[in-house]
Design an enzyme around this catalytic site. Structure first.
Site, PDB file in Angstrom:
ATOM      1  N   CYS A   1       0.650  -1.335  -0.001  1.00 32.89           N
ATOM      2  CA  CYS A   1      -0.018  -0.075   0.248  1.00 32.89           C
ATOM      3  C   CYS A   1       0.938   1.231  -0.042  1.00 32.89           C
ATOM      4  O   CYS A   1       0.690   1.976  -0.860  1.00 32.89           O
ATOM      5  CB  CYS A   1      -0.746  -0.146   1.271  1.00 32.89           C
ATOM      6  SG  CYS A   1      -1.986  -1.315   1.223  1.00 32.89           S
TER       7      CYS A   1
HETATM    8  N1  LIG Z   1      -2.676  -6.303   2.011  1.00 26.48           N
HETATM    9  C1  LIG Z   1      -3.027  -5.157   2.734  1.00 26.48           C
HETATM   10  O1  LIG Z   1      -2.921  -5.143   3.925  1.00 26.48           O
HETATM   11  C2  LIG Z   1      -4.300  -4.181   2.235  1.00 26.48           C
HETATM   12  C3  LIG Z   1      -4.802  -3.233   2.854  1.00 26.48           C
HETATM   13  C4  LIG Z   1      -5.514  -2.086   2.398  1.00 26.48           C
HETATM   14  C5  LIG Z   1      -5.826  -2.394   0.935  1.00 26.48           C
HETATM   15  N2  LIG Z   1      -5.298  -3.293   0.125  1.00 26.48           N
HETATM   16  C6  LIG Z   1      -5.527  -3.219  -1.402  1.00 26.48           C
HETATM   17  O2  LIG Z   1      -6.305  -4.430  -1.559  1.00 26.48           O
HETATM   18  C7  LIG Z   1      -6.018  -4.992  -2.765  1.00 26.48           C
HETATM   19  C8  LIG Z   1      -5.936  -6.488  -2.632  1.00 26.48           C
HETATM   20  O3  LIG Z   1      -4.754  -6.674  -2.119  1.00 26.48           O
HETATM   21  P1  LIG Z   1      -4.145  -7.721  -1.200  1.00 26.48           P
HETATM   22  O4  LIG Z   1      -2.950  -7.723  -0.335  1.00 26.48           O
HETATM   23  O5  LIG Z   1      -5.330  -8.639  -0.845  1.00 26.48           O
HETATM   24  O6  LIG Z   1      -3.635  -8.499  -2.748  1.00 26.48           O
HETATM   25  P2  LIG Z   1      -3.103 -10.159  -2.905  1.00 26.48           P
HETATM   26  O7  LIG Z   1      -2.380 -10.067  -3.955  1.00 26.48           O
HETATM   27  O8  LIG Z   1      -2.730 -10.888  -1.398  1.00 26.48           O
HETATM   28  O9  LIG Z   1      -4.542 -10.906  -3.457  1.00 26.48           O
HETATM   29  C9  LIG Z   1      -5.147 -10.373  -4.390  1.00 26.48           C
HETATM   30  C10 LIG Z   1      -5.541 -11.727  -5.130  1.00 26.48           C
HETATM   31  O10 LIG Z   1      -6.600 -11.567  -6.362  1.00 26.48           O
HETATM   32  C11 LIG Z   1      -6.312 -12.766  -7.121  1.00 26.48           C
HETATM   33  N3  LIG Z   1      -6.525 -12.152  -8.393  1.00 26.48           N
HETATM   34  C12 LIG Z   1      -5.822 -11.448  -9.355  1.00 26.48           C
HETATM   35  N4  LIG Z   1      -6.499 -11.184 -10.479  1.00 26.48           N
HETATM   36  C13 LIG Z   1      -7.769 -11.643 -10.501  1.00 26.48           C
HETATM   37  C14 LIG Z   1      -8.862 -11.871 -11.164  1.00 26.48           C
HETATM   38  N5  LIG Z   1      -8.746 -11.185 -12.409  1.00 26.48           N
HETATM   39  N6  LIG Z   1      -9.765 -12.379 -10.814  1.00 26.48           N
HETATM   40  C15 LIG Z   1      -9.789 -12.876  -9.573  1.00 26.48           C
HETATM   41  N7  LIG Z   1      -9.001 -13.044  -8.600  1.00 26.48           N
HETATM   42  C16 LIG Z   1      -7.747 -12.446  -9.049  1.00 26.48           C
HETATM   43  C17 LIG Z   1      -4.902 -13.088  -6.950  1.00 26.48           C
HETATM   44  O11 LIG Z   1      -4.526 -14.267  -7.541  1.00 26.48           O
HETATM   45  C18 LIG Z   1      -4.804 -12.983  -5.400  1.00 26.48           C
HETATM   46  O12 LIG Z   1      -5.229 -14.234  -4.737  1.00 26.48           O
HETATM   47  C19 LIG Z   1      -5.223  -4.033  -3.183  1.00 26.48           C
HETATM   48  O13 LIG Z   1      -5.564  -3.135  -4.118  1.00 26.48           O
HETATM   49  C20 LIG Z   1      -4.650  -3.327  -2.143  1.00 26.48           C
HETATM   50  O14 LIG Z   1      -3.929  -2.215  -2.607  1.00 26.48           O
HETATM   51  C21 LIG Z   1      -4.474  -4.315   0.701  1.00 26.48           C
END
Ligand SMILES: NC(=O)c1ccc[n+]([C@@H]2O[C@H](COP(=O)([O-])OP(=O)(O)OC[C@H]3O[C@@H](n4cnc5c(N)ncnc54)[C@H](O)[C@@H]3O)[C@@H](O)[C@H]2O)c1
Length: 447
Positions: free
Chosen positions: A284
């Site tokens: 992030c």
């Molecule tokens: N990790 C954190 O602490 C956090 C906190 C706040 C916001 N976010 C935001 O949340 C969002 C997700 O982050 P995350 O950390 O969970 O990412 P991540 O990489 O852990 O998980 C994302 C998942 O989405 C899947 N994916 C990718 N493309 C896809 C598609 N077309 N269809 C279905 N699934 C698909 C991936 O295989 C993966 O399992 C981002 O925008 C991030 O900025 C993350």
């Protein structure tokens, strides 16, 4: 676009059946993207009694979940098995989107090589779900993104199916707020902001999250919700940049920056402590601010605070390596040929997430200078597969012998599981980028 004002009743707006199903928890929930954000959210909806379907394009993740396994350290296999017993299923089959009443999108939003927003995961998801959407559903985007994404990218794609937003189908943006490893908050207790494309969309969004999250904070539009998330993360990036600049100044002046921050934090108002470090990490803080920088250009605005903080924060790994090289030099050694053990691969303490971790940049910089690099991280046993980085390494166990075997131990991440007394006692040189040691010692250098 602000929500359209409406005095229509819930039923007339078309969301009545959906809101009722969400409120009595008979609605089925679909979570798309079962990563660090989607998986805990899935568990929370399952915990409060909803039937949940999880969608992901990663077949390995889907099959591991369906066999009761977890791939995130802080989520146990037992918890996944509990959700399966309650009816949770994971799938790669997006035609099943029509089975659920709510679709919550939690897919990655990285930057491309020009450090511009890469919405390809979001767009791919929307393109995959649109053919299977039906009347009476809500779609909520949680991925962090620039203001306007929901209205400019999601809305037209959904409307192209002939579904009217706010009547046939409901669209919301509700940013995720995770703080992995923070024992004081969990998904249900972190207040959640939600904005809708129309008042009926907002009402459906509040009904969706209101059952699973203790406090939902409505805002007037999806853009306001998108911007709220960016403000939160930019606030952190800028203040960490300030702390890092203070660190560099204090270092030159021979002042202990941690002592100064601790002292300033005794002020009961008007000061929030932020701490310096070896550089920004995680999915992030190093990324999200540049979503706004990019979008602001469309309005002729230059985001100077964001750029400046980015400049200071991204200079930190090189600054740390400079301090390390000087300290080795004082011991008559060069970086080339030295054995250096980096403590902590994860981007923050007590997590197993190495994404954007400054530890990896430090390892690369040291290797480029000819050091023999190793790492120790109790949360990451083997250096993971990453798109941009590769080290054929396994985590080194910290023992008296292993510590003595290195010319330098570089504390990049201050995991609680490290034995810092053992490190201080046996390391020839310690570079401490996290303020672990308050007392000075001959073998410890702050960086
Ligand atoms: N990790 C954190 O602490 C956090 C906190 C706040 C916001 N976010 C935001 O949340 C969002 C997700 O982050 P995350 O950390 O969970 O990412 P991540 O990489 O852990 O998980 C994302 C998942 O989405 C899947 N994916 C990718 N493309 C896809 C598609 N077309 N269809 C279905 N699934 C698909 C991936 O295989 C993966 O399992 C981002 O925008 C991030 O900025 C993350």
């Amino acid at each position: 676009m602000a929500p359209e004002s409406s005095t229509l009743s819930t039923v007339a707006k078309g969301n009545g059946a959906l809101v009722a199903k969400l409120k009595d928890r008979t609605a089925h929930i679909g979570i798309i993207g079962l990563g660090y954000v989607g998986l805990p959210l899935m568990l929370r909806f399952s915990e409060v009694g909803y039937q949940v379907v999880g969608f992901d394009i990663d077949e390995n993740k889907v099959s591991r979940l369906n066999s009761g396994d977890s791939y995130i350290e802080r989520i146990t296999a037992r918890t996944i098995k509990g959700a399966l017993k309650k009816g949770f299923q994971a799938t790669t089959d997006f035609s099943r989107c029509s089975e659920v009443d709510a679709l919550i999108i939690c897919v990655p939003t990285p930057l491309n090589k020009y450090r511009e927003p890469d919405l390809s995961f979001v767009i791919a998801t929307v393109d995959a779900i649109v053919p299977h959407l039906r009347k009476g559903q809500i779609v909520s985007l949680e991925s962090t993104t620039y203001p306007g994404t929901t209205e400019e990218e999601l809305r037209p794609r959904i409307e192209a199916r002939g579904l009217e937003i706010g009547h046939d189908i409901f669209l919301a943006f509700s940013p995720e707020r995770e703080d992995p490893s923070n024992p004081d908050y969990e998904t249900k207790t972190i207040p959640k902001v939600c904005g809708g494309s129309t008042p009926a969309c907002l009402e459906a969004g509040l009904a969706l999250y209101g059952q699973a999250i203790e406090k939902v904070v409505p805002v007037s539009s999806t853009q306001a919700a998108e911007m709220t998330k960016l403000l939160e993360n930019i606030h952190r990036a800028v203040n960490i940049g300030l702390a890092n600049e203070m660190k560099v100044i204090c270092d030159k002046m021979g002042i202990d920056v941690y002592e100064v921050i601790r002292a300033a934090a005794t002020k009961p108002f008007g000061f929030v402590p932020y701490y310096p470090g070896p550089g920004l990490g995680g999915h992030c803080i190093p990324i999200d601010p540049f979503y706004l920088t990019w979008k602001a250009r469309e309005y002729g605005v230059h985001t100077r605070f964001i750029e400046l903080a980015g400049e200071i924060n991204s200079a930190m790994p090189k600054w740390v390596v400079g301090k390390l090289a000087d300290a080795l030099n004082m011991q008559g050694k060069s970086v080339r040929g030295s054995k250096i053990l980096v403590l902590g691969l994860a981007y923050k303490k007590n997590v197993d997430d190495p994404r954007e971790s400054p530890s990896i940049e430090l390892m690369e910089l040291l290797q480029e200078k000819g050091a023999e690099v190793a790492y120790s991280d109790p949360h990451i046993a083997v250096f993971p597969q990453m798109r941009k980085h590769h080290f054929d390494l396994k985590s080194i166990e910290l023992t008296e012998e292993s510590i003595r075997g290195y010319d330098c131990v570089l504390i990049a991440t201050n995991h609680d599981l490290f034995d810092y007394t053992l490190v201080r006692k046996h390391a020839k040189l310690v570079i401490d980028t996290r303020g672990v040691y308050q007392e000075p010692a001959a073998n410890i250098v702050r960086a």
